[in-house]
Scaffold this motif. Structure first.
Motif, PDB file in Angstrom:
ATOM      1  N   GLY A  71      36.283  42.593  48.864  1.00 12.54           N
ATOM      2  CA  GLY A  71      35.989  43.387  50.252  1.00 12.54           C
ATOM      3  C   GLY A  71      37.227  44.398  50.337  1.00 12.54           C
ATOM      4  O   GLY A  71      37.265  45.085  51.476  1.00 12.54           O
ATOM      5  N   ASN A  72      38.306  44.662  49.600  1.00 13.68           N
ATOM      6  CA  ASN A  72      39.245  45.539  49.804  1.00 13.68           C
ATOM      7  C   ASN A  72      38.903  46.915  49.420  1.00 13.68           C
ATOM      8  O   ASN A  72      38.771  46.928  48.081  1.00 13.68           O
ATOM      9  CB  ASN A  72      40.611  45.065  49.100  1.00 13.68           C
ATOM     10  N   LEU A  73      38.804  47.828  50.149  1.00 14.12           N
ATOM     11  CA  LEU A  73      38.475  49.211  49.727  1.00 14.12           C
ATOM     12  C   LEU A  73      39.295  49.852  48.739  1.00 14.12           C
ATOM     13  O   LEU A  73      39.151  50.780  48.387  1.00 14.12           O
ATOM     14  CB  LEU A  73      38.141  49.960  51.025  1.00 14.12           C
ATOM     15  N   SER A  74      40.603  49.330  48.993  1.00 13.45           N
ATOM     16  CA  SER A  74      41.776  49.974  48.069  1.00 13.45           C
ATOM     17  C   SER A  74      41.799  49.446  46.665  1.00 13.45           C
ATOM     18  O   SER A  74      42.368  49.919  45.684  1.00 13.45           O
ATOM     19  CB  SER A  74      43.176  49.676  48.602  1.00 13.45           C
ATOM     20  N   SER A  75      41.079  48.499  46.537  1.00 10.05           N
ATOM     21  CA  SER A  75      41.033  47.800  45.302  1.00 10.05           C
ATOM     22  C   SER A  75      40.018  48.451  44.273  1.00 10.05           C
ATOM     23  O   SER A  75      38.984  48.802  44.535  1.00 10.05           O
ATOM     24  CB  SER A  75      40.436  46.529  45.320  1.00 10.05           C
ATOM     25  N   PRO A  76      40.412  48.734  43.103  1.00  9.54           N
ATOM     26  CA  PRO A  76      39.509  49.050  41.903  1.00  9.54           C
ATOM     27  C   PRO A  76      38.327  48.316  41.592  1.00  9.54           C
ATOM     28  O   PRO A  76      37.282  48.477  41.172  1.00  9.54           O
ATOM     29  CB  PRO A  76      40.323  49.190  40.510  1.00  9.54           C
ATOM     30  N   PHE A  77      38.393  46.928  42.198  1.00  6.42           N
ATOM     31  CA  PHE A  77      37.402  46.040  42.066  1.00  6.42           C
ATOM     32  C   PHE A  77      36.477  45.722  43.217  1.00  6.42           C
ATOM     33  O   PHE A  77      35.651  45.002  43.475  1.00  6.42           O
ATOM     34  CB  PHE A  77      37.830  44.619  41.602  1.00  6.42           C
ATOM     35  N   PHE A  78      36.438  46.725  44.311  1.00 11.77           N
ATOM     36  CA  PHE A  78      35.740  46.674  45.516  1.00 11.77           C
ATOM     37  C   PHE A  78      34.364  46.749  45.200  1.00 11.77           C
ATOM     38  O   PHE A  78      33.717  47.243  44.425  1.00 11.77           O
ATOM     39  CB  PHE A  78      36.075  47.872  46.437  1.00 11.77           C
ATOM     40  N   GLY A  79      33.563  45.653  45.938  1.00 12.10           N
ATOM     41  CA  GLY A  79      31.989  45.488  45.612  1.00 12.10           C
ATOM     42  C   GLY A  79      31.665  44.535  44.490  1.00 12.10           C
ATOM     43  O   GLY A  79      30.521  44.436  44.354  1.00 12.10           O
ATOM     44  N   GLN A  80      32.720  44.212  43.853  1.00 10.53           N
ATOM     45  CA  GLN A  80      32.305  43.588  42.448  1.00 10.53           C
ATOM     46  C   GLN A  80      32.863  41.979  42.658  1.00 10.53           C
ATOM     47  O   GLN A  80      33.795  41.644  43.236  1.00 10.53           O
ATOM     48  CB  GLN A  80      33.247  44.000  41.371  1.00 10.53           C
ATOM     49  N   SER A  81      32.107  41.272  42.199  1.00 16.21           N
ATOM     50  CA  SER A  81      32.438  39.618  42.309  1.00 16.21           C
ATOM     51  C   SER A  81      33.145  39.275  41.015  1.00 16.21           C
ATOM     52  O   SER A  81      32.900  39.608  39.701  1.00 16.21           O
ATOM     53  CB  SER A  81      31.088  38.791  41.985  1.00 16.21           C
ATOM     54  N   THR A  82      34.378  38.774  41.128  1.00 17.40           N
ATOM     55  CA  THR A  82      35.110  38.508  40.094  1.00 17.40           C
ATOM     56  C   THR A  82      35.091  37.060  39.751  1.00 17.40           C
ATOM     57  O   THR A  82      35.975  36.651  38.909  1.00 17.40           O
ATOM     58  CB  THR A  82      36.518  39.037  40.558  1.00 17.40           C
ATOM     59  N   ALA A  83      34.304  36.199  40.343  1.00 19.62           N
ATOM     60  CA  ALA A  83      34.153  34.736  40.015  1.00 19.62           C
ATOM     61  C   ALA A  83      32.777  34.457  40.275  1.00 19.62           C
ATOM     62  O   ALA A  83      31.923  35.110  40.766  1.00 19.62           O
ATOM     63  CB  ALA A  83      35.066  33.934  40.893  1.00 19.62           C
ATOM     64  N   THR A  84      32.404  33.346  39.795  1.00 15.09           N
ATOM     65  CA  THR A  84      31.119  32.720  39.905  1.00 15.09           C
ATOM     66  C   THR A  84      31.030  31.444  40.724  1.00 15.09           C
ATOM     67  O   THR A  84      32.128  30.764  40.789  1.00 15.09           O
ATOM     68  CB  THR A  84      30.375  32.515  38.613  1.00 15.09           C
ATOM     69  N   LEU A  85      29.692  31.146  41.224  1.00 15.15           N
ATOM     70  CA  LEU A  85      29.766  29.718  42.237  1.00 15.15           C
ATOM     71  C   LEU A  85      29.271  28.841  41.206  1.00 15.15           C
ATOM     72  O   LEU A  85      28.295  29.039  40.443  1.00 15.15           O
ATOM     73  CB  LEU A  85      28.966  30.264  43.362  1.00 15.15           C
ATOM     74  N   GLY A  86      29.730  27.628  41.292  1.00 18.06           N
ATOM     75  CA  GLY A  86      29.001  26.555  40.679  1.00 18.06           C
ATOM     76  C   GLY A  86      28.549  25.552  41.468  1.00 18.06           C
ATOM     77  O   GLY A  86      28.667  25.890  42.848  1.00 18.06           O
TER      78      GLY A  86
END
Length: 194
Positions: free
Chosen positions: A156-171
């Motif tokens: 959720g960090n708008l300054s991150s290049p990963f904004f809007g991406q899920s970087t983990a999965t849920l088990g």
């Protein structure tokens, strides 16, 4: 003054479970869980007010937002440098992905008498003979049987290049049960009762 949805607020959840007797003495236990999306916080990622806490949230962009401060996302267009007194978005403004998984367990319990009869020559059994108190249960369990990718909440960090991406999965059952392993998991179990 700082209102928003709680972080674990999945508004809808459906859980279906049961136990079925199948041919050959098999016991089938399905478990289905589906839950709607959970919210996540969208932040600017900079300390605008000098309190050394980097959790300031953006405002929704307007016509007066400078182009260099305007960021368009699927959750809206935001102003990264809101003017003093501007109304910022509420806490947990974003919506993450929904969760769905089908788990299935198949088991068979056999008594020691049945095991003995498999490896020995057939002999007549008395109807009055009690079943052995020793039992063996073999089971196989599949978590996320259909191997659906259940993404965790997006960055959720708008300054991150990963904004809007899920970087983990849920088990498991969702809601923060992160799993670094593959989505589908199949395990076997042997249980002896005596």
């Amino acid at each position: 003054s700082d209102y928003g949805r709680p972080a674990l607020d999945a508004r809808h959840r459906v859980i279906v479970e049961g136990a079925l007797s199948a041919p050959w003495g098999l016991r089938v236990t399905p478990f289905l869980i589906v839950s709607s999306s959970r919210p996540f916080n969208i932040i600017i990622g900079r300390d605008l007010n000098g309190d050394t806490i980097f959790t300031e949230r953006p405002a929704l962009a307007s016509n007066s937002t400078a182009p260099q401060n305007r960021v368009a996302t699927r959750w809206g267009t935001f102003d990264l440098n809101p003017a003093p007194g501007a109304r910022v978005i509420q806490r947990n403004y974003g919506e993450g992905p929904f969760f769905a998984a089908v788990n299935l367990r198949v088991s068979k319990t056999i008594s020691l008498n049945e095991i003995d009869s498999l490896f020995s020559s057939p002999r007549p059994r008395s109807k009055d003979k009690e079943e052995s108190p020793y039992k063996l249960t073999l089971s196989v369990q599949a978590q996320n049987l259909f191997n659906r990718t259940n993404n965790d909440l997006p960055v959720g960090n708008l300054s991150s290049p990963f904004f809007g991406q899920s970087t983990a999965t849920l088990g498991g059952y969702g809601e923060g049960n992160r799993s670094s392993a593959g989505n589908r998991r199949i395990t076997g179990q042997i249980k002896i009762e005596f």
